[in-house]
Design a protein around this motif. Structure first.
Motif, PDB file in Angstrom:
ATOM      1  N   UNK A 185       0.612  -1.317  -0.010  1.00  0.00           N
ATOM      2  CA  UNK A 185      -0.189  -0.121  -0.138  1.00  0.00           C
ATOM      3  C   UNK A 185       0.978   1.317   0.153  1.00  0.00           C
ATOM      4  N   UNK A 186       1.882   1.215   0.745  1.00  0.00           N
ATOM      5  CA  UNK A 186       2.861   2.646   0.655  1.00  0.00           C
ATOM      6  C   UNK A 186       3.187   3.074  -0.564  1.00  0.00           C
ATOM      7  N   UNK A 187       2.796   4.385  -0.922  1.00  0.00           N
ATOM      8  CA  UNK A 187       3.347   4.786  -2.169  1.00  0.00           C
ATOM      9  C   UNK A 187       4.517   5.809  -1.933  1.00  0.00           C
ATOM     10  N   UNK A 188       5.430   4.953  -2.067  1.00  0.00           N
ATOM     11  CA  UNK A 188       7.156   5.805  -1.487  1.00  0.00           C
ATOM     12  C   UNK A 188       7.716   5.465  -2.890  1.00  0.00           C
ATOM     13  N   UNK A 189       8.263   6.430  -3.575  1.00  0.00           N
ATOM     14  CA  UNK A 189       9.270   6.098  -4.761  1.00  0.00           C
ATOM     15  C   UNK A 189      10.172   5.109  -4.500  1.00  0.00           C
ATOM     16  N   UNK A 190      10.509   4.243  -5.285  1.00  0.00           N
ATOM     17  CA  UNK A 190      11.243   3.242  -5.117  1.00  0.00           C
ATOM     18  C   UNK A 190      12.983   3.539  -5.155  1.00  0.00           C
ATOM     19  N   UNK A 191      13.199   4.570  -5.819  1.00  0.00           N
ATOM     20  CA  UNK A 191      14.592   5.520  -5.835  1.00  0.00           C
ATOM     21  C   UNK A 191      14.710   6.093  -4.455  1.00  0.00           C
ATOM     22  N   UNK A 192      13.711   6.875  -3.848  1.00  0.00           N
ATOM     23  CA  UNK A 192      13.906   7.257  -2.675  1.00  0.00           C
ATOM     24  C   UNK A 192      14.087   6.237  -1.221  1.00  0.00           C
ATOM     25  N   UNK A 194      15.341   3.205  -1.631  1.00  0.00           N
ATOM     26  CA  UNK A 194      16.561   2.668  -1.781  1.00  0.00           C
ATOM     27  C   UNK A 194      17.591   3.526  -1.176  1.00  0.00           C
ATOM     28  N   UNK A 195      17.501   4.789  -1.434  1.00  0.00           N
ATOM     29  CA  UNK A 195      18.436   5.868  -1.126  1.00  0.00           C
ATOM     30  C   UNK A 195      18.307   5.675   0.548  1.00  0.00           C
ATOM     31  N   UNK A 196      17.093   6.124   1.168  1.00  0.00           N
ATOM     32  CA  UNK A 196      17.205   5.724   2.563  1.00  0.00           C
ATOM     33  C   UNK A 196      17.727   4.610   3.090  1.00  0.00           C
ATOM     34  N   UNK A 197      17.602   3.207   2.580  1.00  0.00           N
ATOM     35  CA  UNK A 197      17.974   2.084   3.057  1.00  0.00           C
ATOM     36  C   UNK A 197      19.553   2.194   3.046  1.00  0.00           C
ATOM     37  N   UNK A 198      19.957   2.588   1.930  1.00  0.00           N
ATOM     38  CA  UNK A 198      21.614   2.888   1.689  1.00  0.00           C
ATOM     39  C   UNK A 198      22.005   3.636   2.643  1.00  0.00           C
ATOM     40  N   UNK A 210      17.127  11.372  12.821  1.00  0.00           N
ATOM     41  CA  UNK A 210      16.218  11.457  11.824  1.00  0.00           C
ATOM     42  C   UNK A 210      16.268  12.671  11.395  1.00  0.00           C
ATOM     43  N   UNK A 211      16.826  13.994  11.745  1.00  0.00           N
ATOM     44  CA  UNK A 211      16.912  15.122  11.226  1.00  0.00           C
ATOM     45  C   UNK A 211      17.984  14.949   9.905  1.00  0.00           C
ATOM     46  N   UNK A 212      19.030  14.172  10.109  1.00  0.00           N
ATOM     47  CA  UNK A 212      20.314  14.209   9.290  1.00  0.00           C
ATOM     48  C   UNK A 212      19.782  13.337   8.131  1.00  0.00           C
ATOM     49  N   UNK A 213      19.002  12.229   8.198  1.00  0.00           N
ATOM     50  CA  UNK A 213      18.657  11.636   7.278  1.00  0.00           C
ATOM     51  C   UNK A 213      17.348  12.401   6.477  1.00  0.00           C
ATOM     52  N   UNK A 214      16.588  12.881   7.134  1.00  0.00           N
ATOM     53  CA  UNK A 214      15.771  13.634   6.542  1.00  0.00           C
ATOM     54  C   UNK A 214      16.226  14.832   5.451  1.00  0.00           C
ATOM     55  N   UNK A 215      17.143  15.595   5.928  1.00  0.00           N
ATOM     56  CA  UNK A 215      17.918  16.489   5.361  1.00  0.00           C
ATOM     57  C   UNK A 215      18.610  15.947   4.089  1.00  0.00           C
ATOM     58  N   UNK A 216      19.315  14.730   4.032  1.00  0.00           N
ATOM     59  CA  UNK A 216      19.759  13.987   3.024  1.00  0.00           C
ATOM     60  C   UNK A 216      18.728  13.434   2.020  1.00  0.00           C
ATOM     61  N   UNK A 217      17.649  13.133   2.431  1.00  0.00           N
ATOM     62  CA  UNK A 217      16.737  12.890   1.510  1.00  0.00           C
ATOM     63  C   UNK A 217      15.700  13.742   0.809  1.00  0.00           C
ATOM     64  N   UNK A 218      15.642  15.088   1.463  1.00  0.00           N
ATOM     65  CA  UNK A 218      14.691  16.148   1.269  1.00  0.00           C
ATOM     66  C   UNK A 218      13.545  15.828   1.483  1.00  0.00           C
ATOM     67  N   UNK A 219      13.315  15.222   2.862  1.00  0.00           N
ATOM     68  CA  UNK A 219      11.776  14.912   3.308  1.00  0.00           C
ATOM     69  C   UNK A 219      11.826  15.403   4.841  1.00  0.00           C
ATOM     70  N   UNK A 220      10.612  15.155   5.343  1.00  0.00           N
ATOM     71  CA  UNK A 220      10.581  15.631   6.638  1.00  0.00           C
ATOM     72  C   UNK A 220      11.151  14.517   7.580  1.00  0.00           C
ATOM     73  N   UNK A 221      11.274  14.877   8.866  1.00  0.00           N
ATOM     74  CA  UNK A 221      11.589  13.941   9.908  1.00  0.00           C
ATOM     75  C   UNK A 221      10.439  12.958  10.125  1.00  0.00           C
ATOM     76  N   UNK A 222       8.947  13.439  10.084  1.00  0.00           N
ATOM     77  CA  UNK A 222       8.104  12.579  10.158  1.00  0.00           C
ATOM     78  C   UNK A 222       8.073  11.471   9.028  1.00  0.00           C
ATOM     79  N   UNK A 268      23.923  -3.203  -0.488  1.00  0.00           N
ATOM     80  CA  UNK A 268      23.419  -1.772  -0.427  1.00  0.00           C
ATOM     81  C   UNK A 268      24.674  -0.666  -0.629  1.00  0.00           C
ATOM     82  N   UNK A 269      25.904  -1.254  -0.113  1.00  0.00           N
ATOM     83  CA  UNK A 269      27.067  -0.583  -0.149  1.00  0.00           C
ATOM     84  C   UNK A 269      27.978  -1.022  -1.294  1.00  0.00           C
ATOM     85  N   UNK A 270      27.586  -2.206  -2.242  1.00  0.00           N
ATOM     86  CA  UNK A 270      28.398  -2.478  -3.247  1.00  0.00           C
ATOM     87  C   UNK A 270      29.490  -3.444  -2.859  1.00  0.00           C
ATOM     88  N   UNK A 271      29.649  -4.233  -1.691  1.00  0.00           N
ATOM     89  CA  UNK A 271      30.843  -4.524  -1.120  1.00  0.00           C
ATOM     90  C   UNK A 271      30.489  -6.187  -1.404  1.00  0.00           C
TER      91      UNK A 271
END
Length: 387
Positions: A185-192, A194-198, A210-222, A268-271
């Motif tokens: 059900x969640x409508x989350x762009x696969x690329x976004x 994937x970046x979060x998981x990485x 959460x704040x650093x992750x949100x800034x890196x993804x360009x989304x809110x902390x929520x 995820x890290x290509x190792x």
């Protein structure tokens, strides 16, 4: 087929409960295990991702009445949420007919969804068992490095070579992102996602920021919280909570976050090789996460895991509160030199740990001090399994 510890757990549970819910991420081996158990007795298997099998349950009571006395295996049962009320009636009806145990084996790959759906309807009628990926005791201690590098998903671990294993894991990630998660059900762009998981893999074992992750993804902390909840629910990420007992210290309150399967971290890290892993900055966090998942899989049912950290520098990588009330303090280091930090000594005293261990990369059990022993991972598994 590898001998799985979960096999005996499920069989024992079916001997005492009417229904068992077997949880675990996709491709971890739930269906293989369930079919193996089902082959030993009269049974029927339905895969609820298949339209034809869902059609069989359009009138569920009519169909299930005909299966009384058989083990009914329902795979991906979260696909039909309304089925749980029917199962409650079936279990109660069968009890009156003398069929008290071993009626239903329900498989699912989204833990919170299943728990919420089944908690009210099947209260007192079901046991929950989580099936982890392959564990060290199941594949042999001589396979430790391969298990750590490739992770415990059976097809990844047993691939013909490191590249074939990596290809499998990349396909696994793609399938989750493009098919399995959207199906929930969640409508989350696969690329976004994937970046979060990485990003989580890069900071494996770090405190959640959460704040650093949100800034890196360009989304809110929520939104970051929503993404994290999803991966935790799918049993792909662990949120390790801080020890919360009031010990008169200023405790770190943020959870630590781990991608649960080490092979997925490395994909995820290509190792792709053990040499590449040993030279990568994530090697310490990867080893820590691998050991934590291994120890928790070996721990007695009901064990509560935490970490401990104070603002003054006391730190324990893993705290285990066992069902009998004992508390174990564990330090995890990718080293062959068995030494613990001063912060470990202080932390173990703070929580009044009953037992204190260093899990390290050496091959011998050795004393570190009067009350601390350094153990290979395999020996630590033995101690927890025997407790």
């Amino acid at each position: 087929m590898y001998p799985r510890k979960t096999h005996q757990l499920v069989q024992s549970a079916l001997e005492s409960q009417a229904a068992v819910v077997l949880l675990g991420p996709r491709q971890v081996g739930k269906t293989t295990l369930a079919l193996d158990i089902a082959s030993e007795q009269p049974s029927v298997y339905l895969d609820l991702e298949r339209e034809a099998d869902r059609q069989v349950l359009v009138e569920p009571d009519l169909y299930l009445d005909e299966q009384a006395g058989k083990l009914v295996v329902l795979d991906e049962v979260q696909q039909i949420p309304g089925l749980f009320k029917t199962l409650r009636g079936q279990i109660d009806h069968r009890r009156r007919a003398g069929f008290r145990t071993g009626q239903f084996l329900l498989l699912g790959s989204a833990s919170n969804v299943l728990l919420q759906q089944s908690a009210e309807s099947l209260a007192g009628r079901v046991r929950y068992i989580e099936m982890p990926p392959l564990q060290l005791g199941e594949v042999g201690t001589d396979q430790l490095n391969q298990l750590w590098l490739r992770g415990g998903f059976p097809d990844s671990f047993s691939a013909e070579g490191d590249q074939a294993s990596m290809d499998w894991r990349l396909d696994f990630l793609r399938a989750y992102l493009e098919r399995d998660i959207p199906a929930l059900g969640p409508r989350i762009p696969a690329a976004t996602l994937r970046r979060f998981w990485t990003m989580l893999a890069h900071v494996q074992g770090g405190l959640l920021n959460a704040a650093a992750l949100a800034e890196g993804l360009g989304v809110s902390g929520q939104t970051v919280g929503r993404y994290l909840d999803l991966l935790v629910d799918l049993m792909l990420v662990r949120r390790l909570q801080p020890w919360h007992d009031n010990v008169g210290k200023r405790l770190v309150k943020s959870p630590k976050v781990y991608v649960r399967d080490s092979g997925i971290v490395h994909a995820l890290l290509g190792i792709g090789t053990i040499e590449g892993l040993l030279g990568h900055p994530v090697v310490g966090g990867s080893w820590e996460g691998f050991c934590i998942e291994t120890l928790l899989a070996a721990a007695p049912t009901g064990t509560e895991p935490y970490f401990y950290r104070t603002t003054a520098g006391a730190e324990l990588d893993l705290v285990l509160r066992l069902p009998d009330g004992e508390t174990w303090a564990v330090e995890i280091k990718r080293t062959t030199a068995p030494k613990v930090s001063r912060g470990f000594h202080i932390g173990a005293e703070d929580i009044q740990a009953n037992r204190r261990f260093l899990v390290y990369a050496g091959e011998r059990e050795v004393p570190v001090s009067n009350d601390i022993r350094a153990l290979p991972l395999a020996r630590a598994i033995e101690l927890l399994s025997a407790h």
